[in-house]
Design an enzyme around this catalytic site. Structure first.
Site, PDB file in Angstrom:
ATOM      1  N   SER A  34     -23.577  10.197   0.842  1.00 20.92           N
ATOM      2  CA  SER A  34     -24.832  10.089   1.583  1.00 20.92           C
ATOM      3  C   SER A  34     -25.306  11.477   2.003  1.00 20.92           C
ATOM      4  CB  SER A  34     -24.620   9.226   2.832  1.00 20.92           C
ATOM      5  OG  SER A  34     -25.719   9.300   3.715  1.00 20.92           O
ATOM      6  N   TYR A  38     -21.299   6.368  10.675  1.00 20.98           N
ATOM      7  CA  TYR A  38     -21.680   6.365   9.263  1.00 20.98           C
ATOM      8  C   TYR A  38     -21.528   7.762   8.670  1.00 20.98           C
ATOM      9  CZ  TYR A  38     -24.545   5.719   5.079  1.00 20.98           C
ATOM     10  OH  TYR A  38     -24.995   5.668   3.782  1.00 20.98           O
TER      11      TYR A  38
END
Length: 259
Positions: free
Chosen positions: A147, A160
């Site tokens: 990510s 996250y």
């Protein structure tokens, strides 16, 4: 003279965990269109039929079985079923993920652990479970989905971000350690792609507008735009690439001031 297609995946077997929705689904279909037999899987059985039908529409074979990446036994059952059906595995894509937005001071340990368990530990479990068949392939490929949050901070998604930074560290470690076993391990870093996972954070929000401003191409990514990087890393074209990352982000990480 016909040009050689070194990204052709004909005859190879790919397992895409997190492949029943979002970016994982697009990758699964892209691998099938490039010639691979593909097993897209996830927790939700109701999504399996549709995506597996798309794989079959490409003229490829598949298998309908769910998996829960938080459970080693579930991943092992998937591996055993794939080996029984296809006798081998050449490609593993780890695309399962979860997130939530919350002020970090308010994140409790259970929530933190759940995100880390899916995004990071789940990837490790899958890599470990499929290690033996990938080694036996002699051209094993692992493609992890990281990510932008692996590199830069996004407001109120610390768990996250930490998990996805861990995915990059895991990719580098396995890329070096498993190279001697004929397994190439790399990662894709998607930019901002609207999916079921993040739509509420992007649609008509200040966050979404800021992300667009910081993306030089001036738009969000389309799911099919991730396929090329995945197919490349899964193919012979990437035979001397391991422990690396391909960022598909419309220029986000490269940019400074865009106006």
């Amino acid at each position: 003279m016909t040009a050689e297609n070194i990204t052709d995946l004909t005859g190879r077997v790919a397992v895409v965990i997190g492949g029943t929705s979002g970016l994982g689904r697009s990758i699964a279909i892209g691998l099938a269109r490039s010639g691979a037999h593909v097993v897209p899987t996830g927790r939700r059985e109701e999504l399996l039929g549709e995506v597996c039908a798309e794989v079959e529409a490409c003229g490829r074979e598949t298998l309908r079985q769910t998996v829960d990446v938080s459970q080693r036994a579930s991943i092992d059952r998937l591996r055993n079923a794939v080996m029984k059906r296809f006798t081998g595995v050449d490609i593993l894509v780890n695309a399962a993920g979860r997130t939530t937005r919350r002020a970090t001071a308010e994140v409790d340990e259970a929530e933190w652990a759940a995100i880390m368990d899916t995004n990071l530990s789940g990837s490790l479990r899958a890599c470990q479970s499929f290690y033996v068949p990938l080694r036996a392939s002699k051209r094993g490929r692992i493609v992890n989905v990281a990510s932008l949050a692996s590199f830069v901070a996004f407001h109120e998604v610390a768990a996250y971000g930490a998990s996805k930074a861990g995915v990059l560290a895991l990719t580098r470690s396995l890329g070096a350690e498993w190279a001697r076993d004929g397994i190439n391990v790399n990662a894709i870093v998607p930019g901002v792609f609207p999916t079921e996972l993040n739509a509420k954070l992007l649609d008509g929000t200040e966050r979404g507008r800021e992300l667009l401003l910081r993306t030089p191409l001036g738009r969000f990514g389309r799911a099919e735009e991730l396929i090329g990087a995945a197919v490349f890393l899964a193919s012979d074209a990437a035979s001397f690439i391991t422990g690396q990352t391909i960022t598909v982000d419309g220029g986000f990480l490269a940019s400074g001031v865009n106006s």
